[in-house]
Design an enzyme around this catalytic site. Structure first.
Site, short mmCIF file in Angstrom:
data_model
loop_
_atom_site.label_atom_id
_atom_site.label_comp_id
_atom_site.label_asym_id
_atom_site.label_seq_id
_atom_site.Cartn_x
_atom_site.Cartn_y
_atom_site.Cartn_z
N HIS A 202 39.54 42.89 34.87
CA HIS A 202 37.79 43.35 33.68
C HIS A 202 37.99 45.02 33.25
O HIS A 202 36.98 45.40 32.82
CB HIS A 202 37.16 43.30 34.51
CG HIS A 202 37.22 43.44 36.33
ND1 HIS A 202 38.25 43.59 36.82
CD2 HIS A 202 36.11 44.97 36.30
CE1 HIS A 202 37.75 44.56 37.93
NE2 HIS A 202 36.86 45.40 37.52
N1 UDP Z 1 35.50 37.85 43.02
C1 UDP Z 1 35.21 36.90 43.24
N2 UDP Z 1 35.27 36.22 42.15
C2 UDP Z 1 35.79 36.13 40.54
C3 UDP Z 1 36.74 37.61 40.74
C4 UDP Z 1 36.32 38.52 41.92
O1 UDP Z 1 34.12 37.05 43.95
O2 UDP Z 1 36.47 35.31 39.86
C5 UDP Z 1 35.83 39.14 44.40
C6 UDP Z 1 37.02 39.85 44.69
O3 UDP Z 1 37.67 39.34 45.62
C7 UDP Z 1 36.07 41.20 44.80
C8 UDP Z 1 35.47 41.21 43.89
O4 UDP Z 1 35.23 40.21 43.50
O5 UDP Z 1 35.42 41.05 46.56
C9 UDP Z 1 35.64 42.13 43.39
O6 UDP Z 1 35.05 42.95 42.31
P1 UDP Z 1 35.63 43.64 41.03
O7 UDP Z 1 37.05 42.62 40.38
O8 UDP Z 1 34.79 42.86 39.87
O9 UDP Z 1 35.27 44.95 40.54
P2 UDP Z 1 36.35 46.38 41.97
O10 UDP Z 1 36.47 46.00 43.21
O11 UDP Z 1 37.42 46.84 40.82
O12 UDP Z 1 35.01 47.92 40.89
#
Ligand code: UDP
Length: 364
Positions: A202
């Site tokens: 993403h």
């Molecule tokens: N996550 C979730 N469902 C999904 C994809 C990700 O619950 O379909 C959770 C994942 O386990 C983690 C968090 O969302 O705890 C990560 O978010 P994201 O990847 O959107 O953002 P980033 O961590 O890159 O800022």
């Protein structure tokens, strides 16, 4: 003591769930939640409030679908109005999104104390909107809650010892979440049998670069011929793939809608390997004893790479394929889960806020 928590994006809901649960159990501490609306789909927002028992937001600003300037600007305006009305003692912000910088900046200009959870992380890539948000938020926060030693060192290198802020190494609230919810995850509703790879994509640096996105998906398609790849599809990535007329019907990748956190925990426990450009998922792979191939050229979570739990593959097709083969064949050893604390980061955060003394500088 009145705390205002500003959140708006999926990873912030998961992090805030840890701290909000503790605030509820802390006498004399009240929390008012502002949801900026940055993420608004039911499966990107509501599901986390429901299943993680996050208190209903007192304010929902519904600000989304805008460019960075308009989004941050509108958030600043609305958050400022609320802060003037609520007059809190502290504003808590998480991570590195537009909601983070908007919450911190609105508060600081009103002389309200700001605590930044997940401070000190750096990718050293100023093309990432997240990197700009984190650096600016760190600079104006009164307390910088760092998840790791490296985060503390990053701040020291930037001269934070000369700035009137308190740096505290707490460990990672996502580690707290993983420990707290590990046994609360029921079986996934997604029917998947045998070995599979869990993947999420993403990051704007991948989705907004057609060439990178195509290379990554070419690699995922090829890997899917050998081992199923389950990919909960982020709305931004879905939109970009649709714009590119991606042939979903003939794809070997197992696309599903974004899942809730508890389902994600189940998938993490049961997958063979993680392939992702997510920050949170890189750590969660480690929490649940799985190797991770990161689809970026750099990471903020360098200790995972240094210790061999994570490998950076960028968006180069061959590099991705080679690194996936390497990680699939590697013995799963050394996952002692020591890099991100003991699961008490949330409590350390609250204790620090309750006992805050503006003259303290650093506690590691
Ligand atoms: N996550 C979730 N469902 C999904 C994809 C990700 O619950 O379909 C959770 C994942 O386990 C983690 C968090 O969302 O705890 C990560 O978010 P994201 O990847 O959107 O953002 P980033 O961590 O890159 O800022």
């Amino acid at each position: 003591m009145k705390i205002i928590t500003v959140i708006g994006a999926r990873p912030q809901f998961i992090k805030a769930a840890v701290v909000s649960r503790l605030i509820l159990n802390t006498p004399d501490m009240d929390e008012v939640i502002i949801h900026t609306g940055q993420h608004f789909d039911a499966n990107m927002s509501e599901v986390f409030f429901d299943e993680l028992n996050i208190p209903e937001p007192h304010y929902n600003l519904d600000i989304n679908g805008l460019g960075h300037g308009a989004m941050t600007g509108q958030m600043l305006e609305k958050i400022e109005e609320i802060l003037i009305k609520e007059n809190p003692d502290w504003v808590l912000v998480y991570g590195d999104t537009n909601s983070t910088i908007a919450g911190a900046l609105s508060a600081k200009k009103l002389h309200i104390k700001v605590a930044h959870i997940e401070a000190g992380l750096r990718s050293f890539n100023m093309n990432m909107p997240e990197e700009i948000n984190r650096i600016l938020t760190d600079r104006i926060s009164d307390i910088l809650f760092c998840p790791t030693d490296i985060a503390v060192k990053n701040l020291q290198k930037e001269g934070f010892e000369f700035i009137n802020s308190l740096i505290v190494k707490t460990g990672d609230v996502m580690q707290d979440a993983a420990i707290f919810y590990a046994n609360k995850a029921g079986k996934s509703t997604i029917k998947i049998q045998g070995k599979f790879i869990l993947s999420t994509i993403h990051r704007a640096e991948n989705t907004d670069d057609t060439c990178k996105l195509q290379h990554i998906f070419n690699a995922l398609e090829e890997i899917s011929n050998k081992i199923p790849v389950l990919l909960p599809l982020h709305p931004r990535t879905k939109k970009k793939l649709e714009d590119l007329n991606y042939d979903f019907n003939n794809s070997c990748i197992r696309f599903v809608n974004p899942v809730g956190y508890l389902e994600m925990v189940w998938l993490l426990k049961n997958c063979e390997l993680v392939m992702t450009d997510s920050g949170g998922l890189q750590k969660e792979s480690y929490f649940f004893g799985k190797y991770c191939v990161t689809l970026r050229d750099e990471t903020e979570w360098v200790e995972l790479v240094d210790n061999g739990f994570n490998i950076l593959a960028g968006s180069d097709e061959n590099k991705i394929l080679n690194n996936v083969a390497l990680m699939l064949n590697k013995d799963k050893t050394g996952f002692e889960n020591k890099l991100y604390g003991n699961g008490d980061a949330g409590q350390k955060i609250l204790n620090t806020i309750l006992n805050y003394d503006s003259k303290s500088k650093i506690t590691i």
